[in-house]
Scaffold this motif. Structure first.
Motif, PDB file in Angstrom:
ATOM      1  N   SER A  57       0.837  -1.208   0.000  1.00 12.36           N
ATOM      2  CA  SER A  57       0.000   0.000   0.000  1.00 12.36           C
ATOM      3  C   SER A  57       0.867   1.251   0.000  1.00 12.36           C
ATOM      4  O   SER A  57       1.970   1.272   0.536  1.00 12.36           O
ATOM      5  N   ASN A  58       0.363   2.319  -0.663  1.00  9.51           N
ATOM      6  CA  ASN A  58       1.116   3.558  -0.774  1.00  9.51           C
ATOM      7  C   ASN A  58       1.429   4.165   0.583  1.00  9.51           C
ATOM      8  O   ASN A  58       2.532   4.659   0.816  1.00  9.51           O
ATOM      9  N   LEU A  59       0.438   4.135   1.460  1.00 11.14           N
ATOM     10  CA  LEU A  59       0.622   4.735   2.771  1.00 11.14           C
ATOM     11  C   LEU A  59       1.744   4.024   3.516  1.00 11.14           C
ATOM     12  O   LEU A  59       2.653   4.666   4.069  1.00 11.14           O
ATOM     13  N   ALA A  60       1.712   2.680   3.465  1.00 14.08           N
ATOM     14  CA  ALA A  60       2.730   1.900   4.176  1.00 14.08           C
ATOM     15  C   ALA A  60       4.114   2.154   3.584  1.00 14.08           C
ATOM     16  O   ALA A  60       5.112   2.257   4.300  1.00 14.08           O
ATOM     17  N   LYS A  61       4.163   2.307   2.235  1.00 17.75           N
ATOM     18  CA  LYS A  61       5.455   2.574   1.589  1.00 17.75           C
ATOM     19  C   LYS A  61       6.020   3.911   2.059  1.00 17.75           C
ATOM     20  O   LYS A  61       7.218   4.039   2.328  1.00 17.75           O
ATOM     21  N   GLY A  62       5.126   4.916   2.137  1.00 17.61           N
ATOM     22  CA  GLY A  62       5.568   6.224   2.592  1.00 17.61           C
ATOM     23  C   GLY A  62       6.100   6.184   4.003  1.00 17.61           C
ATOM     24  O   GLY A  62       7.172   6.709   4.297  1.00 17.61           O
ATOM     25  N   ILE A  63       5.334   5.502   4.863  1.00 12.49           N
ATOM     26  CA  ILE A  63       5.757   5.436   6.270  1.00 12.49           C
ATOM     27  C   ILE A  63       7.053   4.647   6.396  1.00 12.49           C
ATOM     28  O   ILE A  63       7.980   5.044   7.114  1.00 12.49           O
ATOM     29  N   PHE A  64       7.126   3.545   5.624  1.00 16.47           N
ATOM     30  CA  PHE A  64       8.342   2.718   5.649  1.00 16.47           C
ATOM     31  C   PHE A  64       9.565   3.555   5.253  1.00 16.47           C
ATOM     32  O   PHE A  64      10.620   3.497   5.879  1.00 16.47           O
ATOM     33  N   GLY A  65       9.391   4.396   4.183  1.00 12.56           N
ATOM     34  CA  GLY A  65      10.497   5.228   3.720  1.00 12.56           C
ATOM     35  C   GLY A  65      10.941   6.218   4.780  1.00 12.56           C
ATOM     36  O   GLY A  65      12.140   6.429   4.987  1.00 12.56           O
ATOM     37  N   VAL A  66       9.928   6.823   5.442  1.00 13.19           N
ATOM     38  CA  VAL A  66      10.270   7.774   6.502  1.00 13.19           C
ATOM     39  C   VAL A  66      11.099   7.079   7.564  1.00 13.19           C
ATOM     40  O   VAL A  66      12.113   7.621   8.041  1.00 13.19           O
ATOM     41  N   ILE A  67      10.703   5.848   7.885  1.00 15.29           N
ATOM     42  CA  ILE A  67      11.435   5.123   8.934  1.00 15.29           C
ATOM     43  C   ILE A  67      12.857   4.816   8.482  1.00 15.29           C
ATOM     44  O   ILE A  67      13.817   5.009   9.230  1.00 15.29           O
ATOM     45  N   VAL A  68      12.997   4.360   7.214  1.00 16.82           N
ATOM     46  CA  VAL A  68      14.339   3.991   6.740  1.00 16.82           C
ATOM     47  C   VAL A  68      15.241   5.218   6.669  1.00 16.82           C
ATOM     48  O   VAL A  68      16.357   5.224   7.201  1.00 16.82           O
ATOM     49  N   VAL A  69      14.735   6.290   6.006  1.00 17.50           N
ATOM     50  CA  VAL A  69      15.578   7.483   5.860  1.00 17.50           C
ATOM     51  C   VAL A  69      15.814   8.138   7.209  1.00 17.50           C
ATOM     52  O   VAL A  69      16.955   8.487   7.559  1.00 17.50           O
ATOM     53  N   GLY A  70      14.741   8.264   7.979  1.00 15.91           N
ATOM     54  CA  GLY A  70      14.897   8.826   9.321  1.00 15.91           C
ATOM     55  C   GLY A  70      15.827   7.978  10.159  1.00 15.91           C
ATOM     56  O   GLY A  70      16.658   8.499  10.913  1.00 15.91           O
ATOM     57  N   GLY A  71      15.684   6.650   9.990  1.00 12.44           N
ATOM     58  CA  GLY A  71      16.547   5.737  10.750  1.00 12.44           C
ATOM     59  C   GLY A  71      18.006   5.913  10.366  1.00 12.44           C
ATOM     60  O   GLY A  71      18.894   5.879  11.234  1.00 12.44           O
ATOM     61  N   PHE A  72      18.257   6.139   9.074  1.00  8.28           N
ATOM     62  CA  PHE A  72      19.641   6.362   8.647  1.00  8.28           C
ATOM     63  C   PHE A  72      20.219   7.569   9.352  1.00  8.28           C
ATOM     64  O   PHE A  72      21.325   7.534   9.888  1.00  8.28           O
ATOM     65  N   TYR A  73      19.431   8.667   9.351  1.00  8.67           N
ATOM     66  CA  TYR A  73      19.951   9.888   9.983  1.00  8.67           C
ATOM     67  C   TYR A  73      20.069   9.717  11.494  1.00  8.67           C
ATOM     68  O   TYR A  73      21.003  10.226  12.108  1.00  8.67           O
ATOM     69  N   ALA A  74      19.129   8.964  12.099  1.00  8.54           N
ATOM     70  CA  ALA A  74      19.176   8.798  13.553  1.00  8.54           C
ATOM     71  C   ALA A  74      20.341   7.899  13.952  1.00  8.54           C
ATOM     72  O   ALA A  74      21.191   8.280  14.768  1.00  8.54           O
ATOM     73  N   ILE A  75      20.392   6.700  13.330  1.00  8.65           N
ATOM     74  CA  ILE A  75      21.447   5.760  13.719  1.00  8.65           C
ATOM     75  C   ILE A  75      22.801   6.267  13.259  1.00  8.65           C
ATOM     76  O   ILE A  75      23.783   6.269  14.009  1.00  8.65           O
ATOM     77  N   GLY A  76      22.837   6.748  11.992  1.00  6.22           N
ATOM     78  CA  GLY A  76      24.092   7.290  11.473  1.00  6.22           C
ATOM     79  C   GLY A  76      24.560   8.455  12.309  1.00  6.22           C
ATOM     80  O   GLY A  76      25.745   8.589  12.634  1.00  6.22           O
TER      81      GLY A  76
END
Lengths: 307, 309
Positions: free
Chosen positions: B230-249
């Motif tokens: 689903s589009n909504l899930a893809k958007g949220i997933f992306g936020v988590i991945v990109v946000g996660g990169f900046y947070a963990i990185g």
């Protein structure tokens, strides 16, 4: 006996007009004979040392014999050299420190202005003429090929020189206090150097320039908010006919308007802006304390840490 | 090995500047490194003997009492400038006589050049188009590079190494700049110039350009690998991945930075520190995105109806 004389002359003591003219002319001739040779001798003496003539002293305001004062004045009283200080750090003239890249960049800019103005005499920024003008330059204009080659290669060389200048400034930490602002002017000059090069690419109106500029400006379609293919662009009603790419090209395709715009940016717009920034850049080099080094090395112990 | 192909790329008139840039860069890096190591040796010597540090003139070049500290610009600097102008003129003359500026056929919108390459100094950005959408590679990235360069003087709080070459005192700053300039910018240009062929495909130096070569690569999006539809899930997933990169990185970078650059860390304000982290992580994200594309054929990690990353 004066009475006798009076008797002999009908007009008494009054000298006749003819007499006066005669003696006047005699005096004039005499002065020519004596004064002119004297003046000529004087003139020759002056010409032996032209630095004493009024013309010379009006141009050069000081003498040029080897005194420290004159060496300093030679730089300070010359409009083209006065951006230099009179004296610099003895190690600052070492090539290994500066690599000379800032100066070379400026010199290349001058070369490009010179060859560019000459090229403008032969070039019409129109779709019909542009490519033919380049062919004409290449094959018929005396030294036209050399002129175009020089402009092209000086432009590429300038991009390299700017990069190396920036690299040197970074490696020597020259952007640090008090030169932060001048580094920023330098970054803008880097951008304008690249834009100058890029706008010039289209001008021959050949396949190389056309497709390079097509590829380059196609990216502008994708500008967020302002491009019709960019994120949120359609939400702001961006179409190929009103977005930022349209503004850059003066149309929806790379065509006559794009050529003219490119020409005007390349020959007038960007050079003026870049020149103003260069003035600021050079001025700030002096105002920020001249060239940054080679400075005495600083030990960590020299720094007072804020508690 | 197709030497002819290699030669025709390297000798293309507009590629000559990049061919010239490589030895120039190597030479100037060597020149900088030589002076940096001399200065570092001097610094090490002065640090061990405070008595010497008080009297030393603190340069690697000789200086004796009685020598003048300054020299006249005329003639000592101006003669060098004059000489430099003459040398540049000669180089330019010889170059212009021996090598002609390129002129192709008249422009023709109906005949696409393949490969259609930008001027060499923009090939780094064009290479980025492989890994990012045009709005990132063509607009956001150049803007970030310009802003990133402009903030350098305001986030580099290290007072050492101002006006002389050094490595020891500025390892982080110089290392980061070399990474950005040499590894990212220059080597992307080299790839774009020498390796990208027709269809912007990868041809090793010396490999013949095959205009008919087709490569079937199935690029997937990261959400697909996780079975997200689903589009909504893809958007949220992306936020988590990109946000996660900046947070963990960001956390990893923070842990490393405060350990290895304690002084800089102490000196930096919150604003300086967060701006540095933002640019640092964005810069590091570049090769990471390239790697996951090249190794795992992943095209997007964050998909939204408006943009994809």
């Amino acid at each position: 006996m004066p009475d006798k004389d009076n008797d002999t002359k009908p007009n008494g003591n009054r000298v006749g007009l003819l007499e006066r003219v005669k003696s006047g002319v005699k005096e004039d001739v005499q002065s020519l004979k004596t004064d002119i040779p004297a003046k000529a001798k004087e003139q020759i003496d002056i010409l032996k040392d032209p630095t004493r003539t009024q013309v010379y002293t009006s141009i050069f305001r000081h003498k040029h014999d080897e005194t420290p004062r004159n060496r300093a004045l030679g730089v300070l009283s010359n409009v083209f050299l006065h951006l230099h200080p009179a004296k610099i750090n003895r190690d600052a003239v070492r090539y290994s420190y500066t690599w000379g890249m800032g100066g070379i960049t400026f010199y290349l800019f001058i070369v490009l202005t010179f060859t560019g103005v000459l090229l403008m005499f032969y070039y019409h920024p129109s779709k019909v003429q542009a490519f033919r003008d380049v062919l004409y330059l290449e094959h018929d204009v005396p030294f036209g090929k050399l002129l175009r080659n020089m402009h092209r290669w000086a432009a590429h060389l300038m991009v390299i020189a700017v990069w190396l200048h920036m690299f040197r400034v970074f490696l020597t930490g020259s952007y640090k206090k008090p030169r932060e602002f001048n580094w920023n002017i330098g970054v803008l000059l880097l951008v304008f150097t690249l834009l100058l090069s890029f706008t010039g690419y289209l001008l021959p109106d050949d396949q190389l320039g056309f497709w390079a500029v097509t590829v380059g400006t196609n990216m502008a379609r994708a500008t967020p908010l302002l491009g019709h293919e960019g994120p949120f662009g359609p939400l702001l009603h961006m179409t190929p006919y009103n977005d930022i790419r349209f503004g850059l090209l003066g149309g929806s395709i790379v065509d006559a308007n794009a050529l003219l715009r490119s020409y005007i940016w390349h020959c007038i717009g960007i050079p003026i802006v870049a020149s103003v920034l260069m003035i600021v850049h050079f001025w700030r080099v002096r105002k920020d304390g001249g060239i940054s080094g080679p400075a005495a090395v600083i030990l960590p112990g020299d720094i007072k840490e804020k508690k | 090995m197709d030497w002819h192909q290699l030669w025709s790329i390297a000798s293309a008139p507009d590629n000559v500047p990049i061919v010239a840039l490589i030895p120039l860069l190597i030479f100037y890096i060597y020149l900088a490194w030589k002076q940096a190591s001399a200065n570092d040796a001097l610094l090490a010597e002065l640090e061990t003997s405070p008595a010497l540090a008080k009297t030393h003139h603190r340069k690697t070049w000789p200086f004796r009492p009685g020598w003048q500290k300054e020299v006249h610009v005329w003639p000592f600097l101006l003669r060098i400038e004059f000489l430099a102008a003459i040398i540049v003129t000669i180089v330019l003359m010889v170059w212009s006589i021996t090598l002609n500026a390129p002129l192709e056929e008249p422009s023709n919108p109906n005949l696409t050049m393949n490969p259609a390459k930008a001027p060499w100094y923009f090939l780094g950005l064009q290479e980025m188009l492989v890994y990012f959408d045009p709005w990132i590679a063509g607009v956001v990235m150049p803007t970030l590079i310009i802003i990133g360069l402009m903030v350098i003087p305001y986030i580099d709080t290290n007072p050492l190494g101002n006006g002389y070459y050094t490595w020891k005192q500025r390892k982080f700053a110089i290392g980061t700049f070399l990474f950005g300039f040499i590894i990212l910018w220059v080597s992307m240009i080299i790839i774009g110039t020498f390796i990208r062929g027709p269809g912007w495909q990868w041809f090793w130096p010396g490999q013949t350009w095959d205009h008919n070569r087709l490569i079937y690569v199935v690029n997937r999006d990261l959400p697909d690998l996780f079975g997200i539809t689903s589009n909504l899930a893809k958007g949220i997933f992306g936020v988590i991945v990109v946000g996660g990169f900046y947070a963990i990185g960001g956390f990893v970078a923070h842990a490393l930075f405060r350990r290895y650059n304690p002084k800089d860390y102490r000196r930096m304000s919150l604003l300086q520190y967060s701006i540095m982290m933002l640019f640092l992580l964005t810069m590091v994200a570049l090769p990471i995105k390239m790697l996951i594309r090249l190794l795992f054929h992943i095209k997007y990690v964050w998909i939204t109806p408006w943009f994809n990353v």
